[in-house]
Design a protein around this motif. Structure first.
Motif, mmCIF file in Angstrom:
data_model
loop_
_atom_site.group_PDB
_atom_site.id
_atom_site.type_symbol
_atom_site.label_atom_id
_atom_site.label_comp_id
_atom_site.label_asym_id
_atom_site.label_seq_id
_atom_site.Cartn_x
_atom_site.Cartn_y
_atom_site.Cartn_z
ATOM 1 N N ALA A 145 15.578 -41.651 13.724
ATOM 2 C CA ALA A 145 14.894 -42.455 12.700
ATOM 3 C C ALA A 145 13.991 -43.487 13.362
ATOM 4 O O ALA A 145 12.893 -43.785 12.862
ATOM 5 C CB ALA A 145 15.922 -43.150 11.808
ATOM 6 N N ARG A 148 10.955 -41.647 14.353
ATOM 7 C CA ARG A 148 10.240 -41.242 13.136
ATOM 8 C C ARG A 148 9.421 -42.407 12.572
ATOM 9 O O ARG A 148 8.245 -42.255 12.235
ATOM 10 C CB ARG A 148 11.254 -40.741 12.101
ATOM 11 N N THR A 167 12.385 -40.898 6.446
ATOM 12 C CA THR A 167 13.751 -41.412 6.591
ATOM 13 C C THR A 167 14.459 -41.641 5.249
ATOM 14 O O THR A 167 15.663 -41.399 5.163
ATOM 15 C CB THR A 167 13.765 -42.712 7.419
ATOM 16 N N MET A 223 13.268 -34.998 11.163
ATOM 17 C CA MET A 223 12.528 -36.256 11.080
ATOM 18 C C MET A 223 11.366 -36.324 12.062
ATOM 19 O O MET A 223 10.372 -37.015 11.809
ATOM 20 C CB MET A 223 13.471 -37.449 11.299
#
Length: 289
Positions: A145, A148, A167, A223
């Motif tokens: 994340a 991302r 996310t 992601m």
């Protein structure tokens, strides 16, 4: 006046962060079935802060950075910790008894056995012996994340569509799992759900550390993968140009009306599948030229 206008979306972003903090607190204090409610509230605030900023015409670079910082907590750390706990990761901190006694969803896990109130049902879960390091795979979620969110802030290609799973979509998939499991087991205890129903079968599968580890890896990769995914931003309400959005929303509404909360993970999967189909169609058209 402009200062107040700029403050409003930032306060909503702060609310997003607070929701993530409360989700973490409830997860770590044995109330994981409550944590998703704060994540859902944060997801709404995450949508509203950008919407309000555009409505008031006060988008800013600071607001963009604040949004990513809040998202890292709510849609990175919080879901990672939720899956870590669901996979039995907190047993690492019970030094007196590795398996220990852990209260969750109106039942007690004792030595690898699920003991329901009044001994209504007893079922075996995976002993952590061979899988004691498995829960740490859940921390791939906040790590990916992180990449991302950084990629989204620096990738100029993502103005209209996304590249890689957002996310919030990933978090909604994982956040609903504790509620589904909680409701299913309570439904069995109350007699509204049969022990051998499809809900119970899926709930038991979703409790498996191996299944959760597999999902953590898959969604972490989604992601950051170079996969274009359509956004739900409508520039107009005409069918042409919005075909995939109307199809997605229609199917999603049907799923929600028939499956209720069970529809949420299916909607996230549908989002990825439809995006993949659109990508393949576009690639085929490009190859024909």
């Amino acid at each position: 006046m402009n200062a107040i206008k700029r403050l409003i979306p930032n306060l909503l972003t702060a609310g997003n962060l607070i929701g993530g903090i409360f989700a973490i607190l409830f997860t770590l204090t044995g109330n994981i079935e409550i944590a998703p409610l704060f994540i859902f509230a944060s997801a709404i605030l995450d949508f509203l802060d950008g919407f309000i900023a555009r409505l008031l015409k006060v988008p800013s670079e600071m607001g963009k950075q604040l949004d990513s910082l809040a998202d890292m907590v709510t849609f990175g750390v919080a879901p990672g910790l939720m899956i870590f706990v669901m996979m039995g990761g907190m047993a690492w901190f019970d030094f007196d008894n590795f398996i220990g006694q852990f209260e969750v969803i109106d039942r007690t896990i004792v030595g690898g056995e699920i003991i329901f109130p009044d001994d209504v049902i007893s079922a075996t879960v995976v002993d952590l012996g061979y899988y004691k390091f498995l829960p740490f795979i859940a921390f791939l979620i906040p790590v990916f994340a992180l990449f991302r969110l950084a990629k989204f802030n620096t990738d100029t290609r993502q103005t209209n569509d996304f590249i890689g799973l957002p996310t919030p979509a990933m978090t909604l998939f994982f956040a609903v799992l504790p509620i589904l499991i909680f409701n299913t087991y309570n439904g069995v205890l109350e007699g509204s759900i049969h022990f051998y129903s499809w809900e119970m079968t899926i709930a038991q599968s979703l409790e498996s550390p191996l299944v959760l580890a597999f999902l953590s890896v898959i969604f972490s990769i989604l992601m950051v993968i170079e996969l274009p995914l359509f956004s739900l931003k409508f520039k107009h309400i005409k069918w042409k140009g919005n075909e995939i959005r109307f199809i997605f929303l229609t199917i999603s509404l049907i799923l929600l009306a028939t499956l209720f909360l069970w529809a949420i993970p299916l909607i996230v999967i549908l989002y990825v599948i439809l995006s993949l189909i659109i990508t393949l169609i576009r690639k085929a058209k490009t190859d024909e030229i």
